[in-house]
Every structure is written in structure tokens, then in C-alpha cells.
Write a protein that holds these residues in place. Structure first.
Motif, mmCIF file in Angstrom:
data_model
loop_
_atom_site.group_PDB
_atom_site.id
_atom_site.type_symbol
_atom_site.label_atom_id
_atom_site.label_comp_id
_atom_site.label_asym_id
_atom_site.label_seq_id
_atom_site.Cartn_x
_atom_site.Cartn_y
_atom_site.Cartn_z
ATOM 1 N N VAL A 136 39.118 5.071 12.241
ATOM 2 C CA VAL A 136 38.738 4.035 13.192
ATOM 3 C C VAL A 136 37.784 3.090 12.475
ATOM 4 O O VAL A 136 36.909 3.540 11.731
ATOM 5 N N ALA A 137 37.962 1.809 12.689
ATOM 6 C CA ALA A 137 37.092 0.823 12.028
ATOM 7 C C ALA A 137 35.632 1.108 12.352
ATOM 8 O O ALA A 137 35.294 1.398 13.507
ATOM 9 N N PRO A 138 34.764 1.054 11.344
ATOM 10 C CA PRO A 138 33.345 1.310 11.600
ATOM 11 C C PRO A 138 32.719 0.184 12.422
ATOM 12 O O PRO A 138 33.184 -0.952 12.396
ATOM 13 N N ALA A 139 31.688 0.541 13.137
ATOM 14 C CA ALA A 139 30.926 -0.441 13.915
ATOM 15 C C ALA A 139 29.666 -0.794 13.130
ATOM 16 O O ALA A 139 29.286 -0.088 12.192
ATOM 17 N N SER A 140 29.012 -1.833 13.547
ATOM 18 C CA SER A 140 27.758 -2.203 12.903
ATOM 19 C C SER A 140 26.699 -1.147 13.207
ATOM 20 O O SER A 140 26.804 -0.406 14.188
ATOM 21 N N GLN A 141 25.710 -1.101 12.357
ATOM 22 C CA GLN A 141 24.614 -0.154 12.569
ATOM 23 C C GLN A 141 23.972 -0.388 13.930
ATOM 24 O O GLN A 141 23.648 0.553 14.639
ATOM 25 N N ARG A 142 23.813 -1.637 14.294
ATOM 26 C CA ARG A 142 23.204 -1.982 15.588
ATOM 27 C C ARG A 142 24.052 -1.488 16.766
ATOM 28 O O ARG A 142 23.525 -1.020 17.772
ATOM 29 N N ALA A 143 25.364 -1.595 16.629
ATOM 30 C CA ALA A 143 26.257 -1.176 17.716
ATOM 31 C C ALA A 143 26.192 0.324 17.960
ATOM 32 O O ALA A 143 26.397 0.781 19.082
ATOM 33 N N ASP A 144 25.898 1.093 16.918
ATOM 34 C CA ASP A 144 25.838 2.546 17.051
ATOM 35 C C ASP A 144 24.435 3.060 17.344
ATOM 36 O O ASP A 144 24.203 4.264 17.360
ATOM 37 N N ALA A 145 23.482 2.162 17.591
ATOM 38 C CA ALA A 145 22.081 2.559 17.763
ATOM 39 C C ALA A 145 21.583 2.379 19.190
ATOM 40 O O ALA A 145 22.043 1.497 19.918
ATOM 41 N N ILE A 146 20.641 3.232 19.539
ATOM 42 C CA ILE A 146 19.832 3.039 20.739
ATOM 43 C C ILE A 146 18.445 2.692 20.212
ATOM 44 O O ILE A 146 17.755 3.554 19.664
ATOM 45 N N PRO A 147 18.058 1.418 20.305
ATOM 46 C CA PRO A 147 16.798 0.964 19.699
ATOM 47 C C PRO A 147 15.571 1.688 20.257
ATOM 48 O O PRO A 147 15.531 2.078 21.427
ATOM 49 N N ASP A 148 14.584 1.832 19.401
ATOM 50 C CA ASP A 148 13.340 2.522 19.743
ATOM 51 C C ASP A 148 12.488 1.647 20.666
ATOM 52 O O ASP A 148 12.142 0.530 20.306
ATOM 53 N N PRO A 149 12.126 2.154 21.845
ATOM 54 C CA PRO A 149 11.290 1.381 22.765
ATOM 55 C C PRO A 149 9.790 1.511 22.478
ATOM 56 O O PRO A 149 8.972 0.941 23.195
ATOM 57 N N TRP A 150 9.425 2.272 21.455
ATOM 58 C CA TRP A 150 8.028 2.552 21.148
ATOM 59 C C TRP A 150 7.196 1.259 21.106
ATOM 60 O O TRP A 150 7.523 0.311 20.409
ATOM 61 N N GLY A 151 6.137 1.217 21.904
ATOM 62 C CA GLY A 151 5.193 0.114 21.901
ATOM 63 C C GLY A 151 5.694 -1.180 22.510
ATOM 64 O O GLY A 151 5.054 -2.216 22.365
ATOM 65 N N GLN A 152 6.815 -1.147 23.209
ATOM 66 C CA GLN A 152 7.399 -2.375 23.740
ATOM 67 C C GLN A 152 7.249 -2.537 25.247
ATOM 68 O O GLN A 152 7.821 -3.437 25.827
ATOM 69 N N GLY A 153 6.529 -1.677 25.883
ATOM 70 C CA GLY A 153 6.290 -1.833 27.309
ATOM 71 C C GLY A 153 7.196 -0.978 28.174
ATOM 72 O O GLY A 153 8.256 -0.512 27.749
ATOM 73 N N TYR A 154 6.733 -0.803 29.395
ATOM 74 C CA TYR A 154 7.406 0.081 30.347
ATOM 75 C C TYR A 154 8.816 -0.390 30.688
ATOM 76 O O TYR A 154 9.734 0.429 30.779
ATOM 77 N N ASP A 155 9.006 -1.694 30.885
ATOM 78 C CA ASP A 155 10.329 -2.198 31.263
ATOM 79 C C ASP A 155 11.360 -1.923 30.177
ATOM 80 O O ASP A 155 12.510 -1.579 30.477
ATOM 81 N N VAL A 156 10.968 -2.070 28.924
ATOM 82 C CA VAL A 156 11.879 -1.790 27.813
ATOM 83 C C VAL A 156 12.219 -0.300 27.793
ATOM 84 O O VAL A 156 13.381 0.078 27.604
ATOM 85 N N LEU A 157 11.222 0.555 27.992
ATOM 86 C CA LEU A 157 11.463 2.000 28.042
ATOM 87 C C LEU A 157 12.396 2.349 29.201
ATOM 88 O O LEU A 157 13.332 3.137 29.034
ATOM 89 N N ARG A 158 12.170 1.763 30.357
ATOM 90 C CA ARG A 158 13.027 2.034 31.515
ATOM 91 C C ARG A 158 14.466 1.590 31.244
ATOM 92 O O ARG A 158 15.418 2.311 31.551
ATOM 93 N N ASP A 159 14.637 0.416 30.637
ATOM 94 C CA ASP A 159 15.982 -0.057 30.307
ATOM 95 C C ASP A 159 16.652 0.872 29.287
ATOM 96 O O ASP A 159 17.842 1.172 29.394
ATOM 97 N N CYS A 160 15.883 1.319 28.308
ATOM 98 C CA CYS A 160 16.385 2.265 27.317
ATOM 99 C C CYS A 160 16.837 3.552 28.008
ATOM 100 O O CYS A 160 17.927 4.067 27.741
#
Length: 187
Positions: A136-160
Motif C-alpha cells: 500500500v502506498a505510504p502516507a506522509s509522516q504527518r498523516a500517520d501521526a497524532i500530534p503531541d498536545p503538550w503545552g498547547q492548552g486544554y482545547d487542543v488536548l480535548r480535540d486530541c
């Protein structure tokens, strides 16, 4: 029937991986979910913001202690799911024989998307997904990631956390462990 052992891995084991562990346990209570971090320090108790968003999504907020990823944890898991490629790669470096069981969470779901897992055991599904690598064609690193919400605020953590909840719910269905009984769904 043996319980499926799923290990979720992030960096500090304070947000993403513990959210995945506890939310997967909500969707697949008969599977054995755990978590660890590539740079985790042993800390008793869950981060207050993580506890809050987890409770809001119906996850268990009880006793928790962060822990570092070890070779034994990777070796003892049927499936190791990192939040980013670096977490998957860390597990493989520690336990090379686990390579066919190590993915990012999003990578596993992406590869399994077209898989017909009807009648397959969770272990067979993991093996089938592993066999799709390179086909299967590889995806971008970003597409396969769940970004780290560390230090980005409660709303970002909740969305994560909401994104992780959706992903682990899908995972429980892909593995056939939704509803708490391995191999079949309970309605």
C-alpha cells in the motif's frame, strides 16, 4: 480465549498514550490495554487536564502511573501502537522481533481500511495488516501521526482526545473486539 494485549506509546505517557489506553479499554473491555512513553518518568497519578478530558469522554480515570517503554513491554504485546512514527520505531529498536506488530495508530487503521477481517481473530488481523506494508502506498509522516498536545492548552488536548477516542473505537471494530468480547460484537 486469550485477551488481546495492546500497548499504546507516546513520548511522556501523560496525554496521548494514556488517553488511548483508557479509551480503548472503554470500547474493548475484554482486551488488555496498557501504555508507556519513550521518555516517560515514573509519575504517580494522571495529569489533571488529561483526567478531565478522559472523564468527559467516559474513560476510566482511576489509578495510573506513567512508565517508560521497555523491550519487555513491546515483546509482551500482541499489538504496539505509537502515536507517531518515532514511537513505533523506538519499540522496534528495543524489541526487533516485534516489528510486525508495531505501527502508529493511524497507520494501522489506514492499512486495515480495505481489509476484509470477517471471521479473523485479532491476531490474524494484525498479521494481515502487517502483510500490507510495502503493498500500500505510504502516507506522509504527518498523516500517520497524532500530534503531541503538550503545552498547547486544554482545547487542543480535548480535540486530541476526541480524535483518539474515534480512532480507538474504529480500532476495536477492526480487531473484532468491540463490545467487550473478542471476535464478536455484542449489541
Amino acid at each position: 480465549m486469550a485477551r488481546l494485549r495492546v500497548l499504546f506509546v507516546c513520548t511522556g505517557n501523560v496525554h496521548r498514550s494514556v488517553l488511548a489506553e483508557r479509551l480503548f479499554a472503554k470500547w474493548a473491555p475484554d482486551a488488555e490495554a496498557s501504555s508507556a512513553g519513550t521518555q516517560a518518568r515514573h509519575l504517580e497519578g494522571m495529569d489533571a487536564a488529561t483526567r478531565s478530558v478522559l472523564a468527559g469522554l467516559g474513560g476510566e480515570v482511576g489509578a495510573f502511573a506513567s512508565r517508560p517503554l521497555t523491550a519487555a513491554l513491546a515483546a509482551g504485546s500482541d499489538l504496539v501502537l505509537g502515536m507517531e512514527r518515532e514511537h513505533r520505531e523506538a519499540a522496534v529498536r528495543l524489541e526487533p522481533q516485534a516489528m510486525r506488530r508495531c505501527f502508529t495508530l493511524k497507520e494501522f487503521l489506514r492499512l486495515a481500511a480495505d481489509l476484509d477481517g470477517a471471521g479473523a481473530t485479532p491476531e490474524e488481523t494484525v498479521a494481515r495488516v502487517a502483510a500490507l506494508r510495502g503493498r500500500v502506498a505510504p502516507a506522509s509522516q504527518r498523516a500517520d501521526a497524532i500530534p503531541d498536545p503538550w503545552g498547547q492548552g486544554y482545547d487542543v488536548l480535548r480535540d486530541c482526545a476526541t480524535g483518539i477516542d474515534e480512532a480507538v473505537r474504529e480500532l476495536s471494530g477492526v480487531l473484532g473486539v468491540r463490545g467487550g468480547v473478542l471476535g464478536r460484537e455484542v449489541t
